[in-house]
Design a protein around this motif. Structure first.
Motif, PDB file in Angstrom:
ATOM      1  N   LEU A 186      50.070  47.250  44.929  1.00 58.63           N
ATOM      2  CA  LEU A 186      48.655  46.966  44.768  1.00 58.63           C
ATOM      3  C   LEU A 186      47.911  47.805  45.806  1.00 58.63           C
ATOM      4  CD1 LEU A 186      46.753  43.849  43.912  1.00 58.63           C
ATOM      5  CD2 LEU A 186      46.132  44.916  46.071  1.00 58.63           C
TER       6      LEU A 186
ATOM      7  N   ALA B 197      45.600  38.793  40.552  1.00 58.58           N
ATOM      8  CA  ALA B 197      46.540  39.536  39.706  1.00 58.58           C
ATOM      9  C   ALA B 197      47.639  38.615  39.186  1.00 58.58           C
ATOM     10  CB  ALA B 197      47.147  40.698  40.493  1.00 58.58           C
TER      11      ALA B 197
ATOM     12  N   SER C  85      48.412  37.784  35.300  1.00 57.98           N
ATOM     13  CA  SER C  85      49.661  38.374  34.821  1.00 57.98           C
ATOM     14  C   SER C  85      50.376  37.517  33.785  1.00 57.98           C
ATOM     15  CB  SER C  85      50.613  38.610  36.000  1.00 57.98           C
ATOM     16  OG  SER C  85      51.115  37.371  36.499  1.00 57.98           O
TER      17      SER C  85
END
Length: 267
Positions: free
Chosen positions: A32, A71, A75
């Motif tokens: 990331l 995230a 996901s």
């Protein structure tokens, strides 16, 4: 299990370090791109714990972790691991990154690293795996270099951090913080991860020091009020007395209570 490593675009040597660490244990990760405190505009946040302004780097670091939580939520994975790019992984680390079978139902967040500072944990583990126990964390244990969490907790953390008013490790791992109890924070013992600066206190660390030197420490000093000689002495005395009192309380609780006080080992 979504494994995220936070890494600045201008720190390729740290990414290479993490690639070596994960290649050694045979686990893949997703990079990331970290929010860069040296780029863009940041709102001025006041550290509610210290009464000083958070540095740009501290705000950017918190923002990067917050993006990891988001995230994970997006996901579709049930669990994830968040790591900073200056950590070293211990023996037998792979099972804690390959899947979430080890993750206890009682926990929402499990700290995988040690900061080598004394803290309180429950004596009895709620789960064990390969000689390691997962214990309820009841004391302050800073550092946000490596931790696992479930998606429900990640969503809660995103919502609770709409306003940033402290460093990310204080937010996550200080019992005085609002999300601590809701996150049901636990500690892996022995820890399976450690930041390079802490590992260097235990043994010689090979490789380029840039992979583990602090990028926030010097910047943080510029936001703190400079103290005179007398004030520094007073601060050290107060700190020493406080640490002594905590040590006495810790030993007492270890002897007679359900919690244990001491440093979390790394293996």
């Amino acid at each position: 299990m979504l494994v995220l490593v936070i890494n600045l675009d201008r720190a390729p040597e740290r990414l290479a370090h993490m690639e070596r660490e994960f290649a050694r244990i045979g686990v893949a990760f997703t990079r990331l791109a970290a929010t860069d405190g040296q780029a863009g505009d940041f709102d001025s946040h006041v550290n509610a714990l210290e009464g000083r302004r958070l540095s740009r780097g501290e705000t950017a670091c918190f923002t990067s972790h917050r993006r990891c939580w988001q995230a994970l939520v997006e996901s579709g994975e049930s669990h994830g691991v968040v790591l900073e790019d200056d950590v070293f992984l211990g023996e037998g680390a792979a099972p804690f990154f390959r899947g979430a079978d080890w993750f206890p139902k009682q926990a929402g967040l499990v700290k995988l690293e040690t900061y080598l500072a004394p803290t309180f944990i429950a004596k009895a583990p709620v789960a064990t795996l390969d000689g390691r126990g997962v214990h309820v964390l009841t004391g302050k244990h800073l550092g946000a270099g490596a931790y696992a969490l479930d998606a429900v907790t990640a969503r809660m953390l995103v919502e609770a951090s709409a306003t940033i008013d402290r460093q990310v490790d204080d937010f996550l791992f200080d019992p005085q913080g609002k999300p601590f109890a809701r996150a049901r924070v636990h500690q892996l013992v022995p820890a399976v991860a450690i930041q390079g600066l802490k590992l260097a206190k235990l043994r010689r660390v090979d490789g380029d020091a840039r992979t583990y030197e602090s990028q926030l420490y010097e910047e943080r000093l510029t936001t703190r009020q400079k103290l005179g000689a007398l004030a520094k002495i007073r601060r050290e005395v107060v700190s020493g007395v406080a640490k002594g009192a905590i040590a006495i309380a810790g030993r007492t609780r270890t002897l007679f209570g359900a919690t244990r006080w001491g440093r979390i080992p790394f293996r």
